[in-house]
Design an enzyme around this catalytic site. Structure first.
Site, PDB file in Angstrom:
ATOM      1  N   ARG A  39     -53.425  52.315-122.044  1.00  0.00           N
ATOM      2  CA  ARG A  39     -52.382  53.091-121.343  1.00  0.00           C
ATOM      3  C   ARG A  39     -52.708  54.579-121.240  1.00  0.00           C
ATOM      4  O   ARG A  39     -51.818  55.421-121.109  1.00  0.00           O
ATOM      5  CB  ARG A  39     -51.004  52.906-121.992  1.00  0.00           C
ATOM      6  N   LYS A  68     -56.188  74.758-104.804  1.00  0.00           N
ATOM      7  CA  LYS A  68     -55.787  73.391-105.170  1.00  0.00           C
ATOM      8  C   LYS A  68     -54.869  73.426-106.390  1.00  0.00           C
ATOM      9  O   LYS A  68     -53.859  72.717-106.439  1.00  0.00           O
ATOM     10  CB  LYS A  68     -57.013  72.511-105.424  1.00  0.00           C
ATOM     11  N   HIS A 122     -57.258  64.117 -93.149  1.00  0.00           N
ATOM     12  CA  HIS A 122     -57.456  62.829 -93.820  1.00  0.00           C
ATOM     13  C   HIS A 122     -56.761  61.668 -93.116  1.00  0.00           C
ATOM     14  O   HIS A 122     -57.128  60.522 -93.337  1.00  0.00           O
ATOM     15  CB  HIS A 122     -56.972  62.898 -95.276  1.00  0.00           C
ATOM     16  N   ASN A 151     -53.961  66.844 -97.457  1.00  0.00           N
ATOM     17  CA  ASN A 151     -54.476  65.705 -96.683  1.00  0.00           C
ATOM     18  C   ASN A 151     -54.797  66.082 -95.240  1.00  0.00           C
ATOM     19  O   ASN A 151     -54.995  65.203 -94.403  1.00  0.00           O
ATOM     20  CB  ASN A 151     -53.468  64.552 -96.713  1.00  0.00           C
ATOM     21  N   ARG A 184     -47.932  68.992-101.634  1.00  0.00           N
ATOM     22  CA  ARG A 184     -49.301  68.525-101.843  1.00  0.00           C
ATOM     23  C   ARG A 184     -49.850  67.787-100.621  1.00  0.00           C
ATOM     24  O   ARG A 184     -51.059  67.676-100.444  1.00  0.00           O
ATOM     25  CB  ARG A 184     -49.367  67.638-103.101  1.00  0.00           C
ATOM     26  N   GLU A 212     -64.294  70.348 -97.010  1.00  0.00           N
ATOM     27  CA  GLU A 212     -63.090  70.510 -97.839  1.00  0.00           C
ATOM     28  C   GLU A 212     -62.763  71.992 -98.021  1.00  0.00           C
ATOM     29  O   GLU A 212     -61.603  72.370 -98.147  1.00  0.00           O
ATOM     30  CB  GLU A 212     -63.271  69.831 -99.204  1.00  0.00           C
ATOM     31  N   GLU A 252     -47.324  64.674-105.138  1.00  0.00           N
ATOM     32  CA  GLU A 252     -47.362  64.596-103.669  1.00  0.00           C
ATOM     33  C   GLU A 252     -46.066  64.107-103.044  1.00  0.00           C
ATOM     34  O   GLU A 252     -46.075  63.190-102.224  1.00  0.00           O
ATOM     35  CB  GLU A 252     -48.532  63.704-103.217  1.00  0.00           C
ATOM     36  N   HIS A 293     -67.386  61.017 -97.005  1.00  0.00           N
ATOM     37  CA  HIS A 293     -66.007  61.508 -97.013  1.00  0.00           C
ATOM     38  C   HIS A 293     -65.831  62.855 -96.287  1.00  0.00           C
ATOM     39  O   HIS A 293     -64.996  62.987 -95.389  1.00  0.00           O
ATOM     40  CB  HIS A 293     -65.508  61.580 -98.458  1.00  0.00           C
ATOM     41  N   HIS A 298     -59.577  59.259 -93.119  1.00  0.00           N
ATOM     42  CA  HIS A 298     -59.584  58.021 -93.907  1.00  0.00           C
ATOM     43  C   HIS A 298     -59.727  56.797 -93.017  1.00  0.00           C
ATOM     44  O   HIS A 298     -60.409  55.828 -93.376  1.00  0.00           O
ATOM     45  CB  HIS A 298     -58.292  57.899 -94.736  1.00  0.00           C
ATOM     46  N   LYS A 300     -55.698  62.959-109.180  1.00  0.00           N
ATOM     47  CA  LYS A 300     -55.645  61.708-108.399  1.00  0.00           C
ATOM     48  C   LYS A 300     -56.854  60.872-108.790  1.00  0.00           C
ATOM     49  O   LYS A 300     -58.002  61.325-108.655  1.00  0.00           O
ATOM     50  CB  LYS A 300     -55.725  62.003-106.904  1.00  0.00           C
TER      51      LYS A 300
HETATM   52  P1  NAD Z   1     -70.208  60.791-104.303  1.00  0.00           P
HETATM   53  O1  NAD Z   1     -69.494  60.820-105.568  1.00  0.00           O
HETATM   54  O2  NAD Z   1     -70.524  59.475-103.679  1.00  0.00           O
HETATM   55  O3  NAD Z   1     -71.571  61.588-104.447  1.00  0.00           O
HETATM   56  C1  NAD Z   1     -72.418  61.706-103.338  1.00  0.00           C
HETATM   57  C2  NAD Z   1     -73.856  61.372-103.675  1.00  0.00           C
HETATM   58  O4  NAD Z   1     -74.448  62.492-104.310  1.00  0.00           O
HETATM   59  C3  NAD Z   1     -74.067  60.193-104.613  1.00  0.00           C
HETATM   60  O5  NAD Z   1     -75.185  59.496-104.138  1.00  0.00           O
HETATM   61  C4  NAD Z   1     -74.396  60.864-105.951  1.00  0.00           C
HETATM   62  O6  NAD Z   1     -75.229  60.072-106.753  1.00  0.00           O
HETATM   63  C5  NAD Z   1     -75.123  62.095-105.501  1.00  0.00           C
HETATM   64  N1  NAD Z   1     -75.025  63.228-106.383  1.00  0.00           N
HETATM   65  C6  NAD Z   1     -73.921  63.687-107.017  1.00  0.00           C
HETATM   66  N2  NAD Z   1     -74.188  64.846-107.600  1.00  0.00           N
HETATM   67  C7  NAD Z   1     -75.484  65.120-107.378  1.00  0.00           C
HETATM   68  C8  NAD Z   1     -76.354  66.198-107.728  1.00  0.00           C
HETATM   69  N3  NAD Z   1     -75.895  67.256-108.392  1.00  0.00           N
HETATM   70  N4  NAD Z   1     -77.640  66.120-107.349  1.00  0.00           N
HETATM   71  C9  NAD Z   1     -78.101  65.061-106.641  1.00  0.00           C
HETATM   72  N5  NAD Z   1     -77.342  64.040-106.252  1.00  0.00           N
HETATM   73  C10 NAD Z   1     -76.038  64.084-106.605  1.00  0.00           C
HETATM   74  O7  NAD Z   1     -69.431  61.621-103.159  1.00  0.00           O
HETATM   75  P2  NAD Z   1     -68.429  62.843-103.187  1.00  0.00           P
HETATM   76  O8  NAD Z   1     -68.487  63.410-101.828  1.00  0.00           O
HETATM   77  O9  NAD Z   1     -68.638  63.733-104.340  1.00  0.00           O
HETATM   78  O10 NAD Z   1     -67.017  62.170-103.397  1.00  0.00           O
HETATM   79  C11 NAD Z   1     -66.421  61.376-102.417  1.00  0.00           C
HETATM   80  C12 NAD Z   1     -65.313  60.592-103.052  1.00  0.00           C
HETATM   81  O11 NAD Z   1     -64.359  61.481-103.615  1.00  0.00           O
HETATM   82  C13 NAD Z   1     -64.576  59.693-102.090  1.00  0.00           C
HETATM   83  O12 NAD Z   1     -64.393  58.445-102.674  1.00  0.00           O
HETATM   84  C14 NAD Z   1     -63.235  60.392-101.913  1.00  0.00           C
HETATM   85  O13 NAD Z   1     -62.200  59.498-101.633  1.00  0.00           O
HETATM   86  C15 NAD Z   1     -63.063  61.033-103.258  1.00  0.00           C
HETATM   87  N6  NAD Z   1     -62.165  62.187-103.250  1.00  0.00           N
HETATM   88  C16 NAD Z   1     -61.159  62.197-104.156  1.00  0.00           C
HETATM   89  C17 NAD Z   1     -60.298  63.264-104.211  1.00  0.00           C
HETATM   90  C18 NAD Z   1     -59.228  63.316-105.259  1.00  0.00           C
HETATM   91  O14 NAD Z   1     -58.371  64.203-105.216  1.00  0.00           O
HETATM   92  N7  NAD Z   1     -59.259  62.440-106.243  1.00  0.00           N
HETATM   93  C19 NAD Z   1     -60.467  64.344-103.332  1.00  0.00           C
HETATM   94  C20 NAD Z   1     -61.530  64.317-102.416  1.00  0.00           C
HETATM   95  C21 NAD Z   1     -62.381  63.223-102.399  1.00  0.00           C
HETATM   96  N1  GLY Z   2     -57.477  65.482-102.068  1.00  0.00           N
HETATM   97  C1  GLY Z   2     -56.070  65.439-101.869  1.00  0.00           C
HETATM   98  C2  GLY Z   2     -55.281  65.672-103.104  1.00  0.00           C
HETATM   99  O1  GLY Z   2     -55.821  65.837-104.169  1.00  0.00           O
HETATM  100  O2  GLY Z   2     -54.081  65.661-103.064  1.00  0.00           O
END
Ligand code: NAD
Ligand code: GLY
Length: 373
Positions: A132, A238, A259, A256, A252, A196, A248, A276, A263, A154
């Site tokens: 939990r 943020k 998005h 988006n 918040r 972003e 949200e 993304h 999305h 999130k």
């Molecule tokens: P990712 O996590 O897939 O990383 C992208 C690529 O870069 C991967 O192949 C990884 O292995 C590589 N990588 C990471 N760091 C590296 C480094 N320093 N050097 C070399 N390679 C590296 O992609 P991302 O763009 O970081 O994240 C996208 C995801 O984040 C999506 O799933 C999206 O939905 C999510 N997201 C979540 C939120 C949230 O608020 N939780 C906000 C925005 C995006």
């Molecule tokens: N990336 C959107 C949020 O964190 O609310």
């Protein structure tokens, strides 16, 4: 801070995320990766730590983090998952939970999410549901993760029907950002992260937007001063939005921007064709165009944003698709209420409104694009 310094700034930047008993700090400094162990000790943690990471980061940075944790007396284990969006599934959550259970992790044990947004979302969700909820620390290594996903709590995974449909709010206890990790990031990923940052300029900070217009060249050359500046400013924006509306229910939603369409594009491409940030860039360009079409913003706003998106090297055009495909994919978004998705629309640079989308209105805009080509 000099806007053009190429020397890594040594001063550490702190950004507070004020959420009462769930408050935490974001720390930003080159070289922080080597200090993860001490930072966890400083928070009062001890005992077991699991580092969750992907295969690429396991090779590049996991040894540095594990060495630092061991030097501070932690008992470490490492959980390595494959690379990419395809691991954001319940199956991989289950793999992580299985490893935590077998290693006898307890409520006081800590999980470190070391990687991009995929790892942060996946590992954060595992931390949210294991016994939990166990504490977790974000150590983001992509620009997307450093400016966005590591902050705000999130966490979650995708479902074949839609992106991030399964998840939980679970705030990290600390975010440690080491901008030096960006030097190994593939260029396409770095550019995706800039989407972003442009988003923050559009939704909340006209000054940041102008800064990006002036400094895009320096950012693409990865100059340390400007890179640290945009990470810090993005985290500040943020943090303040999340502090106002953690779950949200209202403000918040502005995060988006881009998005609603973005999305849908990601899920139509089965998370393979666009990454993304690229989907968000196209989404912002299309949503601003829609905003102009319905009379909310001027053509100048659309043009300035479009120019910045292109300057960054981001895509801006909607891939070939029908109205029904796009509208259909938008229906599976979490942001749908009574069949109507909402859309974040710019009024001017630095200010947006959130409005429900009518099918007829969206269809008319979609058709108008074809006549303008
Ligand atoms: P990712 O996590 O897939 O990383 C992208 C690529 O870069 C991967 O192949 C990884 O292995 C590589 N990588 C990471 N760091 C590296 C480094 N320093 N050097 C070399 N390679 C590296 O992609 P991302 O763009 O970081 O994240 C996208 C995801 O984040 C999506 O799933 C999206 O939905 C999510 N997201 C979540 C939120 C949230 O608020 N939780 C906000 C925005 C995006
Ligand atoms: N990336 C959107 C949020 O964190 O609310």
């Amino acid at each position: 801070m000099s806007e053009t310094s190429t020397i890594a700034p040594t001063a550490e930047t702190r950004v507070q995320v004020p959420l009462a008993e769930r408050s935490y700090e974001i720390r930003i400094r080159g070289g922080l990766l080597r200090d993860v162990g001490r930072r966890l000790s400083d928070l009062g943690f001890s005992g077991k730590v699991a580092v969750v990471t992907d295969q690429t980061i396991a090779r590049l940075y996991e040894p540095i983090v594990t060495k630092s944790l061991k030097a501070s007396g932690f008992e470490t284990s490492t959980i390595i998952v494959p690379v990419g969006e395809r691991v954001k599934t319940l199956r991989w959550v289950s793999v992580i939970l299985d490893k935590l259970a077998r290693a006898r992790f307890e409520r006081g044990s800590v999980l470190v999410a070391l990687g991009g947004g995929v790892i942060g979302d996946l590992a954060g969700f595992a931390a949210a549901v294991f016994v939990r909820g166990i504490p977790f620390v974000q150590v983001p290594t992509t620009l997307v993760a450093q400016v966005d996903s590591s902050v705000g709590g999130k966490t979650g995974v995708n479902h074949p029907v839609g992106k991030n449909l399964i998840g939980s709010f679970h705030q990290p206890r600390l975010v440690l950002i080491d901008p030096e990790t960006l030097h190994t990031l593939p260029r396409r990923e770095l550019i995706a992260g800039l989407a972003e940052v442009i988003k923050y300029g559009m939704i909340a900070d006209a000054e940041l937007f102008s800064y990006l217009e002036r400094q895009m060249g320096a950012l693409l050359r990865m100059e340390a001063g400007p890179v640290t500046h945009i990470i810090t400013r993005s985290c500040q924006i943020k943090a303040s939005v999340v502090a106002e509306d953690e779950r949200e229910s209202d403000r918040r939603r502005i995060l988006n921007y881009g998005h609603t369409v973005g999305h849908a594009l990601e899920s139509l491409g089965k998370y393979r064709s666009l990454i993304h940030g690229e989907a968000v860039a196209i989404g912002m360009v299309q949503e601003a165009d829609l905003s102009c079409h319905v009379g909310i913003c001027s053509k100048e706003v659309v043009a300035r944003q479009g120019e910045l998106v292109r300057q960054a090297g981001l895509p801006d055009a909607l891939p070939p698709m029908t109205f029904s495909e796009l509208w259909g994919a938008m229906q599976h978004d979490k942001k749908v209420a009574q069949g109507r998705p909402y859309c974040v629309m710019p009024e001017r640079i630095g200010q947006v409104v959130v409005a429900p989308l009518e099918r007829s209105e969206f269809k008319q805009w979609f058709a108008s694009r074809a006549s303008r080509k």
